[in-house]
Design an enzyme around this catalytic site. Structure first.
Site: not given
Lengths: 195, 343
Positions: B215, B224, B250
């Site tokens: 990320n 994503d 997550d």
């Protein structure tokens, strides 16, 4: 307004003027994308908006559009059930005319919350009739005119129909029965599904 | 002979000629003092067959309730009583009727109606509105039957459409929008269901390792995409009776039905981790993640509850993380198994 009526307008526009016409009208009037459900009730203003948009799109007067709607409902094969229910009114067009006054009560037996104008039949000279429509929704007399025209044809009768007197609370429909057996008409069996 | 009977009937008994009586009661039978039929209504004649005049009534009509009768005395004893009967020509068509005695000559008038057999009779004998007296409710009954079945058909279609909408709304409400996996709501419901069934199962709490780095380095869009890919892997490694849910962020949870053997669970968990550690291509970027898995086991007899199970899986997951990530840990009452050798 009852969903049956709204649904009838929707089917009429789709079958007569095509799906694109209905999509346009529905968008302008603000009808949900799924269209009308026959067994739900909608705000009267929505029906008005649909008719308003349809009149503007199709280019007929509201009166002519409503009359065409009435004819369509009786004569289109998708709505055979309605034609059959009306034919239970009598064996001939004349008997059918005499049964018209019972129509609102008959309708309420089947669909208690469907609003119908009260109908009153009066003889007007030889082979002439006046039908007084009272209450219901504005323009119902034109739908009735279209339906009666189609029913005359269904019975094989030759009749002239006209909306003569429109008032705030209703209208008068004149019927001239020129020939009760003009042609053989469409067949009707008391049992559904028989020719 | 029949003519004479007709005249006598007309003169002394009812004062109607048979034709008028037939219009008024299209399904009547006039029976003379000897028990023979002397006139009938036109609709009854259609149903009962030809050549009725002069025949004994019992050859044409079978009285059933309250009792049978095959002679005049028996018939007249039933006068004024609601009758159930049938015609010899159509024995399976139940009819209703009433008989009255005629004064003078001593005959009887039996009037018959179809009652609920109307719909069947109309189809079988091709009857029209003209076959019924206008005073009868035949047309109304037929009308109502058709009108109501049309309305019922509309309602049935409406119910089907509404049910379809309900099912898809429920599915939507129970689905994680990003990954298409079950969401927390569905996980809770399924967990309750498994516990209520007393079904043995295990709850694997999966936490992605190194996802934060993906990320931070490549942005949320890539992150994503990795989550969607992860969901695909978890789903492909599960059976239909299992439930794969996104637990938020997550974290994922798999409810594995009927699998409570730690060795088997360890193999499954390690296979999952192996799959997740393969490079994931997300928006043209190769990403690498791993996962830690904490497993809680619920057997039929251990009176598990959702809170305890989540807590146990959480403890096991914490243990797995503590042991160096990329491994499977189990919650046990006394000890916790560590990472397998080599991990």
């Amino acid at each position: 307004m009852h969903g049956l009526l709204n649904r009838a307008i929707q089917c009429f526009l789709v079958d007569t003027y095509g799906g694109k016409c209905w999509t346009h009208v529905a968008r302008v009037a603000g009808v949900e994308p799924g269209g009308f459900e026959a067994m739900l009730t909608y705000e009267d203003s929505l029906t008005d908006a649909v008719l308003h948009a349809a009149v503007a799109h199709v280019g007929l007067t509201r009166e002519m559009l409503l009359e065409d709607l009435g004819t369509y409902l009786v004569s289109h094969s998708d709505h055979e059930a309605l034609r059959r229910l009306l034919r239970f009114g009598g064996e001939t067009f004349l008997e059918f005319l005499f049964s018209l006054e019972d129509l609102p009560d008959r309708t309420r037996l089947a669909v208690p919350d469907l609003e119908m104008p009260e109908l009153e039949l009066a003889e007007d000279g030889e082979k002439g009739f006046l039908i007084q429509c009272r209450g219901g929704w504005p323009g119902a007399e034109f739908v009735l005119q279209g339906m009666l025209r189609a029913m005359a044809d269904d019975y094989g009768a030759l009749a002239l129909l006209d909306v003569t007197d429109r008032r705030r609370d209703g209208a008068t429909l004149t019927v001239s029965l020129l020939d009760a057996t003009f042609h053989s008409g469409r067949s009707f069996s008391l049992v559904a599904g028989c020719p | 002979m029949n003519m004479a009977r007709d005249t006598r009937l007309e003169d002394q008994a009812i004062g109607f000629d048979p034709l008028a009586l037939g219009q008024l009661m299209p399904m009547h039978l006039c029976i003379d003092a000897c028990g023979c039929i002397c006139s009938t209504g036109p609709t009854l004649a259609r149903l009962a067959g030809p050549d009725l005049i002069g025949r004994p009534f019992a050859d044409v009509v079978t009285l059933r309730r309250p009792r049978g009768a095959d002679d005049m005395a028996g018939l007249l004893a039933l006068a004024g009583v609601p009758l159930k009967l049938s015609l010899a020509a159509a024995p399976s068509l139940p009819l209703k009727g009433m008989v009255v005695g005629l004064s003078g000559a001593g005959g009887a008038l039996l009037n018959v109606s179809m009652g609920i057999s109307l719909i069947e009779a109309v189809g079988r004998f091709d009857l029209t509105l003209r076959d019924f007296a206008p005073t009868e409710l035949a047309a109304e009954l037929l009308y109502l039957t058709e009108a109501k079945s049309a309305v019922a058909g509309e309602l049935r279609r409406l119910a089907q459409r509404l049910n379809g909408a309900r099912v898809s709304a429920e599915t939507e409400a129970a689905t994680d929008t990003l990954t298409g996996l079950a969401n927390r709501r569905r996980l809770d419901a399924t967990l309750e269901q498994f516990l209520a069934q007393g079904r043995p199962f295990s709850l694997a709490h999966i936490d992605l390792d190194f996802f934060k780095q993906v990320n931070d380095t490549h942005g949320h869009v890539t992150g994503d995409a990795v989550l969607v890919e992860t969901a695909g892997i978890l789903r492909s490694q599960s059976r239909t009776q299992d439930l794969v849910a996104r637990f938020g962020g997550d974290e994922f949870v798999i409810l594995m039905a009927d699998i409570v053997d730690p060795a088997q669970l360890r193999r499954i968990g390690e296979r999952l981790i192996e799959w997740l550690e393969r490079p994931i291509l997300a928006h043209g970027t190769e990403c690498r993640i791993s996962a830690s898995i904490g497993v809680a086991i619920s057997t039929r007899n251990d009176r598990s509850d959702p809170v305890r199970l989540f807590h146990e899986a959480d403890v096991a997951l914490y243990d797995a993380k503590r042991r160096g990530r990329g491994c499977v840990s189990f919650f046990t009452d006394t000890t916790m198994s560590g990472c397998p050798p080599g991990r």
